[in-house]
Design a protein around this motif. Structure first.
Motif: not given
Length: 115
Positions: A108-110, A114-115
């Protein structure tokens, strides 16, 4: 490189958990198990534990086919015996293969995305 993350729960019994860890140490794991894992194309595998919850990271080449590899692994020497042996530590249905026991997790997150 592909990365797969999976989870599995052990029975909530500290003695069984310690024994499970014992059988996964480099000096006590059955040699056929890591040999088979490597033979089907898995480059690296790590298992982490928090209480009775296990988290496994599997790294493979980009052309790795999970279903084909684990079907081959299930037929290799000692693999079914190993799965039966470790089942007594795990919260799973008896007679399951490794690919049936371990549940694939969703990323759900890498940080790299991401910015």
């Amino acid at each position: 490189m592909k990365r797969y993350c999976q989870t599995l729960d052990l029975k909530d019994d500290e003695k069984l958990i310690q024994e499970y860890s014992y059988w996964h140490s480099p000096e006590h794991i059955w040699p056929e198990i890591p040999q088979g894992i490597r033979a089907v194309g898995i480059l690296n595998m790590e298992i982490y534990r928090l209480g009775s919850r296990l988290f496994m990271i599997v790294e493979t080449s980009d052309n790795f086919n999970w279903d084909e590899a684990f079907a081959r692994l299930a037929k290799m020497d000692k693999q079914a015996e190993w799965e039966d042996f470790v089942a007594r530590f795990q919260k799973t249905v008896p007679g399951c293969s490794s690919s049936e026991k371990w549940q694939m997790m969703e990323c759900i997150f890498k940080l790299s995305e991401s910015l």
